[in-house]
Motif scaffolding. Sequence first.
Motif, short mmCIF file in Angstrom:
data_model
loop_
_atom_site.label_atom_id
_atom_site.label_comp_id
_atom_site.label_asym_id
_atom_site.label_seq_id
_atom_site.Cartn_x
_atom_site.Cartn_y
_atom_site.Cartn_z
N LEU A 1 0.84 -1.19 0.00
CA LEU A 1 0.00 0.00 0.00
C LEU A 1 0.88 1.25 0.00
O LEU A 1 1.95 1.27 0.60
CB LEU A 1 -0.89 0.04 1.24
N ALA A 2 0.41 2.28 -0.67
CA ALA A 2 1.01 3.61 -0.59
C ALA A 2 -0.11 4.59 -0.29
O ALA A 2 -1.17 4.54 -0.91
CB ALA A 2 1.71 3.98 -1.89
N VAL A 3 0.11 5.48 0.65
CA VAL A 3 -0.87 6.51 1.01
C VAL A 3 -0.34 7.84 0.51
O VAL A 3 0.81 8.21 0.78
CB VAL A 3 -1.08 6.56 2.54
N VAL A 4 -1.18 8.56 -0.23
CA VAL A 4 -0.80 9.88 -0.76
C VAL A 4 -1.89 10.86 -0.36
O VAL A 4 -3.07 10.64 -0.65
CB VAL A 4 -0.64 9.88 -2.29
N THR A 5 -1.52 11.94 0.31
CA THR A 5 -2.51 12.96 0.68
C THR A 5 -2.56 14.04 -0.40
O THR A 5 -1.61 14.24 -1.15
CB THR A 5 -2.17 13.61 2.03
N GLY A 6 -3.71 14.72 -0.49
CA GLY A 6 -3.85 15.84 -1.42
C GLY A 6 -3.74 15.42 -2.87
O GLY A 6 -2.96 15.99 -3.64
N THR A 7 -4.58 14.44 -3.29
CA THR A 7 -4.47 13.92 -4.65
C THR A 7 -5.54 14.44 -5.61
O THR A 7 -5.71 13.90 -6.70
CB THR A 7 -4.52 12.37 -4.65
N SER A 8 -6.25 15.48 -5.21
CA SER A 8 -7.31 15.99 -6.09
C SER A 8 -6.76 16.52 -7.40
O SER A 8 -7.39 16.38 -8.46
CB SER A 8 -8.11 17.09 -5.38
N THR A 9 -5.59 17.17 -7.35
CA THR A 9 -5.02 17.79 -8.55
C THR A 9 -3.49 17.75 -8.44
O THR A 9 -2.93 17.30 -7.45
CB THR A 9 -5.44 19.27 -8.68
N VAL B 1 -2.71 2.32 -4.26
CA VAL B 1 -2.62 3.65 -3.71
C VAL B 1 -3.92 4.05 -3.03
O VAL B 1 -4.99 4.01 -3.64
CB VAL B 1 -2.28 4.69 -4.81
N LEU B 2 -3.81 4.43 -1.76
CA LEU B 2 -4.93 5.06 -1.06
C LEU B 2 -4.75 6.55 -1.25
O LEU B 2 -3.84 7.17 -0.67
CB LEU B 2 -4.92 4.67 0.42
N ALA B 3 -5.61 7.13 -2.08
CA ALA B 3 -5.44 8.51 -2.54
C ALA B 3 -6.37 9.43 -1.76
O ALA B 3 -7.60 9.37 -1.93
CB ALA B 3 -5.73 8.60 -4.03
N GLY B 4 -5.80 10.30 -0.93
CA GLY B 4 -6.59 11.19 -0.11
C GLY B 4 -7.16 12.36 -0.89
O GLY B 4 -6.43 13.08 -1.57
N VAL B 5 -8.48 12.53 -0.81
CA VAL B 5 -9.18 13.66 -1.44
C VAL B 5 -10.18 14.20 -0.43
O VAL B 5 -10.58 13.50 0.51
CB VAL B 5 -9.90 13.26 -2.74
N ILE C 1 -11.70 9.64 1.46
CA ILE C 1 -11.98 11.02 1.88
C ILE C 1 -11.05 11.35 3.04
O ILE C 1 -11.08 10.70 4.08
CB ILE C 1 -13.45 11.18 2.29
N LEU C 2 -10.22 12.37 2.83
CA LEU C 2 -9.20 12.69 3.83
C LEU C 2 -8.92 14.18 3.85
O LEU C 2 -8.26 14.72 2.97
CB LEU C 2 -7.90 11.92 3.53
N ASP C 3 -9.42 14.84 4.88
CA ASP C 3 -9.00 16.18 5.24
C ASP C 3 -7.98 15.99 6.35
O ASP C 3 -8.32 15.47 7.42
CB ASP C 3 -10.21 17.00 5.71
N VAL C 4 -6.74 16.35 6.11
CA VAL C 4 -5.68 16.04 7.08
C VAL C 4 -5.85 16.78 8.41
O VAL C 4 -5.14 16.48 9.37
CB VAL C 4 -4.28 16.32 6.48
N THR C 5 -6.77 17.74 8.45
CA THR C 5 -7.05 18.44 9.71
C THR C 5 -8.21 17.81 10.47
O THR C 5 -8.57 18.30 11.55
CB THR C 5 -7.35 19.93 9.47
N ALA D 1 -0.54 17.11 0.86
CA ALA D 1 -1.61 18.11 1.01
C ALA D 1 -1.05 19.43 1.54
O ALA D 1 -0.25 19.45 2.47
CB ALA D 1 -2.68 17.59 1.97
N ALA D 2 -1.45 20.53 0.92
CA ALA D 2 -0.95 21.85 1.34
C ALA D 2 -1.81 22.95 0.76
O ALA D 2 -2.52 22.75 -0.23
CB ALA D 2 0.50 22.04 0.90
N ILE D 3 -1.75 24.12 1.39
CA ILE D 3 -2.37 25.33 0.85
C ILE D 3 -1.31 26.42 0.82
O ILE D 3 -0.30 26.34 1.52
CB ILE D 3 -3.59 25.78 1.70
N GLN D 4 -1.55 27.43 -0.01
CA GLN D 4 -0.56 28.51 -0.16
C GLN D 4 -1.28 29.83 -0.37
O GLN D 4 -2.33 29.89 -1.01
CB GLN D 4 0.36 28.23 -1.34
N ALA D 5 -0.70 30.90 0.16
CA ALA D 5 -1.15 32.26 -0.12
C ALA D 5 0.07 33.16 -0.01
O ALA D 5 0.81 33.10 0.98
CB ALA D 5 -2.22 32.71 0.87
N ASN D 6 0.30 33.95 -1.05
CA ASN D 6 1.46 34.85 -1.06
C ASN D 6 1.04 36.22 -0.54
O ASN D 6 0.58 37.07 -1.31
CB ASN D 6 2.03 34.95 -2.48
N VAL D 7 1.18 36.41 0.76
CA VAL D 7 0.66 37.61 1.43
C VAL D 7 1.71 38.12 2.42
O VAL D 7 2.32 37.32 3.14
CB VAL D 7 -0.65 37.29 2.18
#
Length: 303
Positions: A10-18, A35-39, A57-61, A89-95
């Motif tokens: 098994l391989a687990v990957v988070t944030g696989t929507s895009t 692959v267990l693909a987190g979305v 279904i995986l929200d890492v929070t 899985a990650a988010i970004q904002a350039n601020v």
Amino acid sequence: MTLSSESRSLAVVTGTSTGIGAATARELARHGFHVLAGVRRDRDAEAIRAPGIEPVILDVTNPEHIAALTARVRADPQERPVRALVNNAAIQANVPIEAFGIDRWREMFEVNLFGQVAVTQALLPDLIAGKGRVVNISSVGGKVAMAAYGPYAATKFALEAVSDSLRRELSPFGVHVVVVEPGAVHTEMLGRAIAGAEESLAAMTPEQRSRYGRLVHAVNEQAISSTKSGLPAQVAATVIAKAITARKPRTRYTVGREAALLTLVRFLPDRVMDRILAAALRSHYPSSETPPVTPRVPKVYNA
């Protein structure tokens, strides 16, 4: 790690929507992993579903999502070991730091750091049992904190530190911890980062807009410009697969020439580095003194 062992793993990957996450899930499936693909959404689950790819279904929070993932791993009908965890899985904002609300700081750390740690903690017993591998997706922002990248870079610097400590803790148990540092890659994260910058710009006080409006414009223009020569997500996925399947993986892999260069120039004196980064940004400032509307990202950058 041979192909025959991968086909039973098994391989687990988070944030696989895009983007990089989706490309990595597909690349690992091609290598024979299940692959267990987190979305986060059902429609993303259907988009990623394919032979060898099982969306979860995986929200890492979300602790309940992480518990469900752990239960799925331990109740695997074929009793396959977990050979890889890819924390993507990650988010970004350039601020600018002053203008990034403290609640948004907390959200970014929850997703980019604490969520990764929570998933890792939950699966570590399984990874140790299977002598698996942890791959943390960092960024050039984990080495160099450019203007308006402070919040995002802070989470990636922290992820690099966690990775170093975890690598040293798990080495006696045969578990490798690897950091992958992509540079400019064609993904939807850029569009979301610029959208976040637009929201922050609109929420700034007039005084803050006068200070940072032109900077935000320049940073976003630079990001768009660098992405024009950026790499497809598949290139990053290939590097991640190599980090997982190599018999003796390196502790860090960069993706793209930009990433390799920035990880080297960080050893320059601080003032020299400041001048280099300021010079690279200068051509992207608007000619007008009036803070402009933040530019939109062309559709070509969505992957």
